[in-house]
Design a protein around this motif. Structure first.
Motif, PDB file in Angstrom:
ATOM      1  N   SER A 467       0.830  -1.210   0.000  1.00  0.00           N
ATOM      2  CA  SER A 467       0.000   0.000   0.000  1.00  0.00           C
ATOM      3  C   SER A 467       0.862   1.257   0.000  1.00  0.00           C
ATOM      4  O   SER A 467       0.618   2.193  -0.781  1.00  0.00           O
ATOM      5  CB  SER A 467      -0.930   0.006   1.224  1.00  0.00           C
ATOM      6  N   PHE A 468       1.887   1.278   0.862  1.00  0.00           N
ATOM      7  CA  PHE A 468       2.718   2.483   0.937  1.00  0.00           C
ATOM      8  C   PHE A 468       3.664   2.596  -0.254  1.00  0.00           C
ATOM      9  O   PHE A 468       4.093   3.700  -0.602  1.00  0.00           O
ATOM     10  CB  PHE A 468       3.464   2.520   2.265  1.00  0.00           C
ATOM     11  N   SER A 469       3.965   1.487  -0.886  1.00  0.00           N
ATOM     12  CA  SER A 469       4.722   1.554  -2.148  1.00  0.00           C
ATOM     13  C   SER A 469       3.866   2.220  -3.223  1.00  0.00           C
ATOM     14  O   SER A 469       4.357   3.052  -4.003  1.00  0.00           O
ATOM     15  CB  SER A 469       5.138   0.145  -2.593  1.00  0.00           C
ATOM     16  N   ILE A 470       2.582   1.856  -3.261  1.00  0.00           N
ATOM     17  CA  ILE A 470       1.657   2.486  -4.211  1.00  0.00           C
ATOM     18  C   ILE A 470       1.502   3.970  -3.902  1.00  0.00           C
ATOM     19  O   ILE A 470       1.539   4.815  -4.806  1.00  0.00           O
ATOM     20  CB  ILE A 470       0.292   1.778  -4.174  1.00  0.00           C
ATOM     21  N   PHE A 471       1.364   4.308  -2.611  1.00  0.00           N
ATOM     22  CA  PHE A 471       1.247   5.718  -2.215  1.00  0.00           C
ATOM     23  C   PHE A 471       2.485   6.506  -2.643  1.00  0.00           C
ATOM     24  O   PHE A 471       2.382   7.665  -3.082  1.00  0.00           O
ATOM     25  CB  PHE A 471       1.068   5.847  -0.700  1.00  0.00           C
ATOM     26  N   SER A 472       3.660   5.889  -2.505  1.00  0.00           N
ATOM     27  CA  SER A 472       4.897   6.564  -2.913  1.00  0.00           C
ATOM     28  C   SER A 472       4.896   6.836  -4.406  1.00  0.00           C
ATOM     29  O   SER A 472       5.295   7.921  -4.854  1.00  0.00           O
ATOM     30  CB  SER A 472       6.111   5.700  -2.538  1.00  0.00           C
ATOM     31  N   ALA A 473       4.442   5.851  -5.180  1.00  0.00           N
ATOM     32  CA  ALA A 473       4.374   6.036  -6.630  1.00  0.00           C
ATOM     33  C   ALA A 473       3.364   7.125  -7.003  1.00  0.00           C
ATOM     34  O   ALA A 473       3.604   7.938  -7.902  1.00  0.00           O
ATOM     35  CB  ALA A 473       4.005   4.719  -7.298  1.00  0.00           C
ATOM     36  N   VAL A 474       2.230   7.136  -6.281  1.00  0.00           N
ATOM     37  CA  VAL A 474       1.199   8.153  -6.543  1.00  0.00           C
ATOM     38  C   VAL A 474       1.754   9.551  -6.275  1.00  0.00           C
ATOM     39  O   VAL A 474       1.555  10.481  -7.074  1.00  0.00           O
ATOM     40  CB  VAL A 474      -0.044   7.888  -5.662  1.00  0.00           C
ATOM     41  N   CYS A 475       2.474   9.714  -5.157  1.00  0.00           N
ATOM     42  CA  CYS A 475       3.050  11.031  -4.849  1.00  0.00           C
ATOM     43  C   CYS A 475       4.185  11.368  -5.814  1.00  0.00           C
ATOM     44  O   CYS A 475       4.426  12.548  -6.093  1.00  0.00           O
ATOM     45  CB  CYS A 475       3.542  11.070  -3.409  1.00  0.00           C
ATOM     46  N   GLY A 476       4.878  10.349  -6.321  1.00  0.00           N
ATOM     47  CA  GLY A 476       5.873  10.601  -7.359  1.00  0.00           C
ATOM     48  C   GLY A 476       5.232  11.205  -8.601  1.00  0.00           C
ATOM     49  O   GLY A 476       5.754  12.157  -9.200  1.00  0.00           O
ATOM     50  N   PHE A 477       4.084  10.647  -8.972  1.00  0.00           N
ATOM     51  CA  PHE A 477       3.319  11.220 -10.088  1.00  0.00           C
ATOM     52  C   PHE A 477       2.845  12.631  -9.738  1.00  0.00           C
ATOM     53  O   PHE A 477       2.883  13.541 -10.570  1.00  0.00           O
ATOM     54  CB  PHE A 477       2.125  10.318 -10.404  1.00  0.00           C
ATOM     55  N   GLY A 478       2.422  12.830  -8.476  1.00  0.00           N
ATOM     56  CA  GLY A 478       1.975  14.148  -8.029  1.00  0.00           C
ATOM     57  C   GLY A 478       3.086  15.188  -8.102  1.00  0.00           C
ATOM     58  O   GLY A 478       2.821  16.369  -8.376  1.00  0.00           O
ATOM     59  N   ILE A 479       4.332  14.768  -7.861  1.00  0.00           N
ATOM     60  CA  ILE A 479       5.464  15.688  -7.981  1.00  0.00           C
ATOM     61  C   ILE A 479       5.570  16.219  -9.403  1.00  0.00           C
ATOM     62  O   ILE A 479       5.752  17.430  -9.629  1.00  0.00           O
ATOM     63  CB  ILE A 479       6.778  14.976  -7.578  1.00  0.00           C
ATOM     64  N   ILE A 480       5.419  15.328 -10.376  1.00  0.00           N
ATOM     65  CA  ILE A 480       5.502  15.736 -11.779  1.00  0.00           C
ATOM     66  C   ILE A 480       4.377  16.712 -12.116  1.00  0.00           C
ATOM     67  O   ILE A 480       4.592  17.748 -12.761  1.00  0.00           O
ATOM     68  CB  ILE A 480       5.435  14.492 -12.695  1.00  0.00           C
ATOM     69  N   PHE A 486       3.925  24.471 -11.524  1.00  0.00           N
ATOM     70  CA  PHE A 486       4.934  25.468 -11.153  1.00  0.00           C
ATOM     71  C   PHE A 486       5.520  26.142 -12.394  1.00  0.00           C
ATOM     72  O   PHE A 486       5.654  27.376 -12.446  1.00  0.00           O
ATOM     73  CB  PHE A 486       6.039  24.790 -10.337  1.00  0.00           C
ATOM     74  N   LEU A 487       5.848  25.355 -13.408  1.00  0.00           N
ATOM     75  CA  LEU A 487       6.432  25.913 -14.632  1.00  0.00           C
ATOM     76  C   LEU A 487       5.424  26.771 -15.379  1.00  0.00           C
ATOM     77  O   LEU A 487       5.780  27.812 -15.947  1.00  0.00           O
ATOM     78  CB  LEU A 487       6.947  24.777 -15.532  1.00  0.00           C
ATOM     79  N   ARG A 488       4.162  26.345 -15.376  1.00  0.00           N
ATOM     80  CA  ARG A 488       3.134  27.097 -16.084  1.00  0.00           C
ATOM     81  C   ARG A 488       2.819  28.440 -15.419  1.00  0.00           C
ATOM     82  O   ARG A 488       2.310  29.354 -16.075  1.00  0.00           O
ATOM     83  CB  ARG A 488       1.843  26.268 -16.191  1.00  0.00           C
ATOM     84  N   THR A 489       3.078  28.555 -14.112  1.00  0.00           N
ATOM     85  CA  THR A 489       2.725  29.787 -13.393  1.00  0.00           C
ATOM     86  C   THR A 489       3.944  30.641 -13.057  1.00  0.00           C
ATOM     87  O   THR A 489       3.836  31.597 -12.284  1.00  0.00           O
ATOM     88  CB  THR A 489       1.980  29.440 -12.087  1.00  0.00           C
ATOM     89  N   ARG A 490       5.093  30.345 -13.664  1.00  0.00           N
ATOM     90  CA  ARG A 490       6.285  31.152 -13.372  1.00  0.00           C
ATOM     91  C   ARG A 490       6.075  32.618 -13.740  1.00  0.00           C
ATOM     92  O   ARG A 490       6.512  33.512 -13.026  1.00  0.00           O
ATOM     93  CB  ARG A 490       7.496  30.595 -14.133  1.00  0.00           C
ATOM     94  N   GLY A 491       5.407  32.848 -14.865  1.00  0.00           N
ATOM     95  CA  GLY A 491       5.167  34.229 -15.287  1.00  0.00           C
ATOM     96  C   GLY A 491       4.311  34.992 -14.290  1.00  0.00           C
ATOM     97  O   GLY A 491       4.565  36.170 -13.995  1.00  0.00           O
ATOM     98  N   LEU A 492       3.289  34.316 -13.749  1.00  0.00           N
ATOM     99  CA  LEU A 492       2.416  34.945 -12.758  1.00  0.00           C
ATOM    100  C   LEU A 492       3.209  35.376 -11.529  1.00  0.00           C
ATOM    101  O   LEU A 492       3.102  36.521 -11.067  1.00  0.00           O
ATOM    102  CB  LEU A 492       1.305  33.970 -12.351  1.00  0.00           C
ATOM    103  N   TYR A 493       4.022  34.473 -11.001  1.00  0.00           N
ATOM    104  CA  TYR A 493       4.755  34.791  -9.779  1.00  0.00           C
ATOM    105  C   TYR A 493       5.897  35.769 -10.054  1.00  0.00           C
ATOM    106  O   TYR A 493       6.270  36.552  -9.175  1.00  0.00           O
ATOM    107  CB  TYR A 493       5.258  33.506  -9.120  1.00  0.00           C
ATOM    108  N   ALA A 494       6.435  35.770 -11.280  1.00  0.00           N
ATOM    109  CA  ALA A 494       7.434  36.779 -11.643  1.00  0.00           C
ATOM    110  C   ALA A 494       6.810  38.172 -11.648  1.00  0.00           C
ATOM    111  O   ALA A 494       7.428  39.150 -11.211  1.00  0.00           O
ATOM    112  CB  ALA A 494       8.027  36.456 -13.011  1.00  0.00           C
TER     113      ALA A 494
END
Length: 503
Positions: A467-480, A486-494
């Motif tokens: 279960s926690f291996s799956i959760f780790s993979a899910v959060c890995g996908f969430g990081i991406i 983050f990249l799409r909103t760089r202009g906004l925060y700039a």
């Protein structure tokens, strides 16, 4: 005395401190189960409606937008609070009537409705409090949201301390207290809450004092919780600790009065806010449908499904996880109690640190979603492969809590403030949705299979490792996903940083 934004902030803090009753379900769940003749599955069903009610706040957002947009309700915030008060009192009062036998046992569907109403009320309080905080402190929206979300995270522990002092071990009385006490506090203070984003030049020192009070209360609660799980407190100790706690909870009023006197003594020029509303930028404020038609909305929603869903599933199952790893009852109870504190630290810390990062470097807040998901991966692997629930629960609690200050603030910055209540409450649905998927379809199914193979129960690392291996993979996908946001909103925060430099 002038009703400034500082007195408004104190009123919001007091409402937040008393409105987190949804976090106290464990206190009265046993009496609810026995008095109504529920089995564990039925009790879990009622609990699910609590989670749904506490996280689906679209109606609260729509009501807030309606009363603040209409010229007929210039001071219509009280209507939003009143809608919450009615639901809060009705839900818990009817649960109390059922538990005490004043009314016949209601059908399970009715009890689910009562629980939904009681928890759903919190979204009306939270929506108003968060949006007003963002409007009143536009330069420090992360810090202000972190403070408000942090206090509601401490609310459950505070209410439980008051309950033990007043009623000892009588969960039936606690239900009546939940029906009456938070409702009275809201009714008494809601008239002080208003939008007044004046004089943004010297907000930070006073907000820091509110933050310090929150940290002191959290530290005090952590010490008391640990001691109560080791020793049996006599009545005088409960009275003493609760008195100290109440004094601490009242202390924000002194900060507000000091801030107000400081502004009256030496009024400084009103600075242009670092984070202005989109109307000031000649841009379009997005409503819910417009926001949902953007890629950024779904990136934020998907990121929340990953981290909030897996985090809430872990928190909801922490007792079962501790039992399978052969932790003692005292150890498990302590970890469960301290989860409120770790949750608070995440809510408070993420808002404060992301504000600091934004003001100093112009860095986008979505980066902090990626960083907390990365930490969550470490937490899940720690639990799944080493069985260290102490470290794992701290990481999960902090990272899960951090999303409750990051997500509303990011919502206001990307989609605007006018409809942020509706939008962030829609995104918040990711929490119960993800929790259902990961609790039932992942943890529940995998544990049941392993328990069946072991003769009815499961003990050891293998019970939850997959279960926690799956959760780790899910959060890995969430990081991406969050990195893409983050990249799409760089202009906004700039542009936010650029406005600060110009100011």
């Amino acid at each position: 005395m002038e009703n400034s934004k500082w007195l408004s902030t104190v009123a919001i803090i007091w409402i937040q401190i008393t409105s987190g009753a949804a976090y106290t379900f464990g206190i009265y769940s046993a009496i609810l189960k026995s008095s109504q003749g529920y089995d564990q599955t039925t009790l879990n069903t009622v609990s699910v409606f609590k989670d749904i009610g506490g996280n689906i706040g679209v109606l609260a957002g729509l009501l807030y937008s309606a009363v603040t947009s209409s010229s007929r309700f210039r001071s219509g915030l009280w209507l939003v609070y009143l809608a919450g008060v009615v639901q809060f009192f009705t839900g818990y009062f009817f649960i109390w009537l059922a538990v005490t036998g004043v009314i016949d046992r209601p059908p399970v569907l009715f009890m689910c409705l009562f629980m939904f109403m009681a928890a759903h009320a919190q979204t009306f309080f939270s929506t108003t409090n968060i949006v007003v905080a963002v409007r009143n402190f536009p330069d420090y929206s992360g810090t202000s949201v972190g403070i408000m979300k942090g206090f509601v995270g401490l609310s459950g522990a505070i209410l439980i301390q008051i309950y033990h002092t007043l009623f000892g071990d009588n969960p039936t009385s606690f239900l009546l207290m939940l029906a009456v006490f938070p409702a009275l506090v809201c009714l008494a203070t809601m008239s002080l809450v208003h939008v007044n984003p004046s004089n943004t030049s010297n907000d930070k020192p006073h907000l820091n004092r509110f933050s310090l009070i929150a940290l002191i209360i959290a530290t005090f609660l952590m010490i008391i919780i640990i001691l109560q799980n080791i020793f049996t407190f006599p009545s005088w100790a409960h009275i003493l600790t609760t008195t100290i706690l109440v004094i601490m909870a009242l202390s924000p009023l002194q900060v507000a009065l000091t801030a107000q006197r400081s502004e009256q003594r030496s009024p400084s020029p009103v600075m242009a806010p670092l984070i202005t509303t989109l109307e000031d930028q000649n841009e379009v404020e997005m409503n819910l449908l417009q926001a949902m038609s953007t890629i950024n909305f779904w990136l934020l929603f998907l990121a929340m499904v990953c981290i909030m869903g897996s985090g809430l599933a872990t928190i909801n199952n922490i007792t079962q996880i501790g039992e399978s790893l052969d932790y003692s009852t005292v150890e498990i109870d302590t970890m469960v109690s301290l989860m409120n504190i770790w949750n608070f630290l995440g809510r408070f810390g993420a808002g404060f640190v992301s504000d600091l990062f934004l003001h100093k470097y112009g860095g986008g807040r979505p980066l902090f979603i990626s960083l907390t998901q990365l930490a969550m991966v470490v937490g899940y692997l720690t639990i799944g492969f080493s069985g260290n629930l102490y470290i794992g629960s701290v990481i999960v609690g902090v990272c899960y809590g951090s999303q409750w200050s990051l997500m509303p603030t990011i919502t206001s910055e990307i989609f605007g403030v006018k409809h942020m209540g509706t939008i962030f409450n829609t995104i918040a649905a990711a929490s119960p949705m993800g929790s259902y998927i990961f609790s039932v379809q992942v943890i529940g199914n995998i544990y049941d299979r392993k328990a069946k193979a072991s003769g009815g129960s499961c003990h050891g690392l293998h019970c939850f490792r997959l279960s926690f291996s799956i959760f780790s993979a899910v959060c890995g996908f969430g990081i991406i996903v969050s990195l893409v946001l983050f990249l799409r909103t760089r202009g906004l925060y700039a542009s936010i940083l650029q406005r600060r430099l110009k100011g």
